[in-house]
Design an enzyme around this catalytic site. Structure first.
Site, PDB file in Angstrom:
ATOM      1  CB  SER A 222      -0.940   0.007   1.206  1.00 41.36           C
ATOM      2  OG  SER A 222      -0.189  -0.107   2.397  1.00 41.36           O
TER       3      SER A 222
ATOM      4  CG  HIS B 218      -0.965   3.580   5.407  1.00 44.12           C
ATOM      5  ND1 HIS B 218      -2.259   3.197   5.649  1.00 44.12           N
ATOM      6  CD2 HIS B 218      -0.473   2.686   4.523  1.00 44.12           C
ATOM      7  CE1 HIS B 218      -2.527   2.104   4.932  1.00 44.12           C
ATOM      8  NE2 HIS B 218      -1.451   1.778   4.251  1.00 44.12           N
TER       9      HIS B 218
ATOM     10  CG  ASP C 119      -4.969   4.643   6.446  1.00 44.88           C
ATOM     11  OD1 ASP C 119      -3.836   4.804   6.933  1.00 44.88           O
ATOM     12  OD2 ASP C 119      -5.177   4.172   5.320  1.00 44.88           O
TER      13      ASP C 119
END
Lengths: 259, 210
Positions: free
Chosen positions: B88, B127, B153
């Protein structure tokens, strides 16, 4: 015909190949152990079932030194003959310091508080571990050096006591001369810290008689090729006999100097 | 002439097969000899020698543990080295990369790559911070999004939570090593590899002659 002889030739080549491979397997111990660093192997002798001789690759100096040292220690500590006792003080100190360090690091792992509340515990445990590891390393590099055994003081039948000594062995890599030296140590193994490093004397008279210099000291050099044959089998009994005569000569020299 | 060639070829193939069989037998016998030798070495050791060799093994394992704990102490993060498990964050970080984390003392800003753990998920997530709200009370609300994801998120946070705070954050990514984390991923997926490797290492250390 053209086919006949050629087929026979290939069959013969196959048979020879099989014979070569069985020979290779029999000596694979010595060949393959050339590649790995710490291998030695024992294979049973054909005619003796219980006695398994020790065998090593001839280039593996560490294993050879370990075998020679173990034989010397075995001869010294053997109850029925020379009957010395090992002085375990230094060894105990090392074990205690070492396992303290291990315990410190384990505590840091299992302590019930979660991060970051246990920061101080972690800091203390890591510091403790590195201090213990440092002490252990110091002991190894500056105190133990070449000593392989330290014995306790012995009491004669007449009540006279001789101080214990340290047995040091010197066997540089890829060389053939193995030296055993005896240095008296009146205060026990913890006094090893004050001893300088054991240096064998300059002229190595291999095969000559042992030399007993100042009182309580002793030294002898051996050519290891006499105790290891071409395939690397170690003739322990022969070496033990030489060791026994060396130690008996040492004891008589000590009692001569005392009296 | 053709018959001669085919006979010669057959001979070469047979010899090749014989050589392969020889190699297999040789390597198996070498491995067996090594294990038999280790067994004899352990059996012959005096109790005190065995204690010292065990101490050696324990010191090696504990020095790895102590180095990990001191990294935790220095970087102030719960897990100073992490492995990226998903894609990701591509193209910045790929699956199998190792990240070095450090909490740092500077305030969090958009663009920081953070590793955080939310309440109902065991595995931390790597992230990027995209929104920062600093309140007067000193609390900070953060919103994160993976570079390669289409949405932020909020779908990953628990149902009642729209922002993450400093206490969820394990650390900021300060350095990285590509590909090395694949070893950890393999050991995670096939735990047998872990046990075999550690067992072999233990045997070698216990029986070493130096």
């Amino acid at each position: 015909m053209a086919r006949g002889p050629r087929k026979d030739a290939s069959k013969e080549a196959g048979a020879e190949g099989a014979k070569d491979s069985t020979k290779e397997i029999a000596t694979s111990g010595s060949k393959d152990s050339n590649e790995s660093a710490d291998s030695n192997s024992k294979h049973p002798k054909d005619h003796q079932e219980d006695f398994i001789p020790k065998k090593t690759c001839l280039g593996d100096s560490a294993t050879m030194k370990r075998m020679l040292d173990d034989a010397a220690i075995k001869v010294l500590l053997d109850e029925s003959e020379l009957g010395y006792e090992e002085d375990t003080a230094l060894s105990n100190v090392k074990l205690i310091v070492g396992f303290t360090g291990v315990a410190a690091s384990l505590v840091s792992h299992v302590y019930p508080l979660s991060f970051p509340k246990n920061w101080w515990v972690l800091f203390a445990c890591c510091a403790g571990y590195f201090i213990c590891a440092g002490i252990l390393q110091l002991l190894l590099s500056f105190v133990e050096l070449e000593s392989i055994l330290v014995t306790r003081a012995t009491k004669d039948a007449s009540g006279k006591s001789t101080p214990g000594f340290t047995l040091s062995s010197h066997f540089p890599r890829y060389q053939e001369i193995y030296t055993l030296g005896i240095t008296p140590l009146p205060k026990g193994s913890l006094a090893l810290i004050s001893l300088p490093k054991y240096e064998p004397s300059e002229e190595r008279k291999v095969g000559g008689p042992p030399s007993f210099g100042p009182p309580g000291f002793g030294e002898q050099h051996w050519d290891v090729t006499k105790f290891f044959d071409d395939e690397g089998i170690f003739y322990e009994e022969k070496f033990c006999d030489e060791l026994r005569s060396f130690f008996k000569a040492y004891e008589s020299s000590v009692s001569k100097k005392q009296s | 002439a053709r018959r001669r060639r085919s006979v010669a070829r057959r001979a070469i193939v047979e010899e090749g097969r014989a050589n392969q069989a020889d190699l297999l037998i040789l390597s198996l016998s070498a491995a067996m000899e090594m294990f038999v030798d280790m067994y004899y070495t352990l059996k012959d050791m005096r109790a005190r020698q065995l204690a010292h060799q065990t101490l050696n093994l324990a010191m090696i394992v504990c020095s790895a543990l102590a180095i990990w704990k001191s990294l935790m102490v220095v970087t102030l993060s719960e897990s100073p080295v992490v492995v990226v498990l998903s894609g990701s964050m591509e193209p910045a970080f790929h699956r199998g990369d190792i990240l070095f984390l450090h909490m740092g003392y500077t305030p969090f800003r958009s663009g920081d790559v953070v590793v955080f753990k939310v309440a109902d998920r065991e595995i931390p997530i790597v992230h990027r911070v995209i929104k920062v709200h600093e309140k007067e009370s000193g609390e900070v609300d953060l919103l994160t999004k993976g570079d390669n994801n289409a949405v932020d998120d909020r779908g990953l946070y628990p149902a009642t939570q729209s922002w993450i705070n400093k206490e969820h954050i394990i650390g900021r990514a300060k350095g990285y090593l590509p590909y090395i984390g694949m070893v950890t991923i393999i050991m995670n997926d096939y735990p047998m590899v872990k046990y075999v490797l550690v067992g072999l290492m233990g045997l070698f250390v216990l029986t070493t002659k130096e």
